[in-house]
Motif scaffolding. Sequence first.
Motif, PDB file in Angstrom:
ATOM      1  N   ILE A   4       2.754  -1.724  -5.772  1.00  0.00           N
ATOM      2  CA  ILE A   4       3.456  -0.343  -5.673  1.00  0.00           C
ATOM      3  C   ILE A   4       4.343  -0.213  -7.147  1.00  0.00           C
ATOM      4  O   ILE A   4       5.314  -1.042  -7.188  1.00  0.00           O
ATOM      5  N   CYS A   5       3.833   0.641  -7.760  1.00  0.00           N
ATOM      6  CA  CYS A   5       4.683   1.128  -8.965  1.00  0.00           C
ATOM      7  C   CYS A   5       5.913   1.912  -8.814  1.00  0.00           C
ATOM      8  O   CYS A   5       5.671   2.904  -7.927  1.00  0.00           O
ATOM      9  N   LEU A  29       9.669  -3.725   0.121  1.00  0.00           N
ATOM     10  CA  LEU A  29       8.726  -4.118  -0.754  1.00  0.00           C
ATOM     11  C   LEU A  29       8.202  -5.604  -0.446  1.00  0.00           C
ATOM     12  O   LEU A  29       7.162  -5.914  -0.156  1.00  0.00           O
ATOM     13  N   VAL A  30       9.142  -6.452  -0.350  1.00  0.00           N
ATOM     14  CA  VAL A  30       8.977  -7.976  -0.103  1.00  0.00           C
ATOM     15  C   VAL A  30       8.416  -8.136   1.215  1.00  0.00           C
ATOM     16  O   VAL A  30       7.542  -8.855   1.471  1.00  0.00           O
ATOM     17  N   THR A  35       3.754  -6.170  -4.342  1.00  0.00           N
ATOM     18  CA  THR A  35       4.492  -6.527  -5.690  1.00  0.00           C
ATOM     19  C   THR A  35       4.853  -5.483  -6.592  1.00  0.00           C
ATOM     20  O   THR A  35       4.347  -4.392  -6.352  1.00  0.00           O
ATOM     21  N   LEU A  36       5.983  -5.460  -7.018  1.00  0.00           N
ATOM     22  CA  LEU A  36       6.568  -4.518  -7.851  1.00  0.00           C
ATOM     23  C   LEU A  36       6.025  -4.249  -9.043  1.00  0.00           C
ATOM     24  O   LEU A  36       6.117  -5.168  -9.985  1.00  0.00           O
ATOM     25  N   VAL A  53      14.002  -7.630  -5.698  1.00  0.00           N
ATOM     26  CA  VAL A  53      12.796  -8.184  -5.318  1.00  0.00           C
ATOM     27  C   VAL A  53      12.695  -9.588  -5.629  1.00  0.00           C
ATOM     28  O   VAL A  53      12.288 -10.354  -4.600  1.00  0.00           O
ATOM     29  N   LEU A  54      13.010  -9.958  -6.763  1.00  0.00           N
ATOM     30  CA  LEU A  54      13.103 -11.432  -7.241  1.00  0.00           C
ATOM     31  C   LEU A  54      14.000 -12.172  -6.135  1.00  0.00           C
ATOM     32  O   LEU A  54      13.489 -13.467  -5.954  1.00  0.00           O
ATOM     33  N   GLU A  55      15.047 -11.754  -5.845  1.00  0.00           N
ATOM     34  CA  GLU A  55      16.215 -12.752  -5.057  1.00  0.00           C
ATOM     35  C   GLU A  55      15.668 -12.644  -3.634  1.00  0.00           C
ATOM     36  O   GLU A  55      15.807 -13.604  -2.882  1.00  0.00           O
TER      37      GLU A  55
END
Length: 193
Positions: A4-5, A29-30, A35-36, A53-55
């Motif tokens: 997803i953009c 999203l996660v 994936t962002l 997202v990363l965290e």
Amino acid sequence: MKNICVFCGSSQGKLPIFKQTAIDFAKILVQENCTLIYGEGRLGLMGIIADTVLESGGNAIGVIPDFMMDKEVAHQGLTELRITASMHERKYEMARLADGFAVLPGGMGTLDEMAEILTWNQLLILKKPIGILNVNGYYDPLLKMMDEMVNAGFLRPKGRELLLHSTEPAGLIGKLKDYVPGNDNIWNSIKRG
């Protein structure tokens, strides 16, 4: 839907709800194993979404034109970084990678990206869903303007239907995942002669 953009602001906006909704959207999203894909900035809502997202253990792919790398706005530590030669190539690459698009509050760049994806969908260059997350009524004027475009005869109803919208992050992701593209484009409905 895998990728997803997200189009959104490089600032946080004045209201705390913008930041909180970006965090909530990123966490969903996660949870949904998406994936962002985004414009690669470390500032504003863009940075907040990528950081969250990363965290949260997700993946974030950033796409940035090379001239912006020099301005020190690039996010460090992404899952993947793609560098393009221009803004046009950046938009094309994000569109190519994405399965769908989410528009959160933002400024002129966000509107530009959204309008281009809507136009590409109208012309069947793309057949990918796009929707806005209407945080705190932020996009109410835009939705009203699009309705006026239909009323005035400048936008066909099918074109208006291309822009999904929700006030809740989970609701928007659900609409993007449930989207079924049509086969009509604006050229099919233009009366000739």
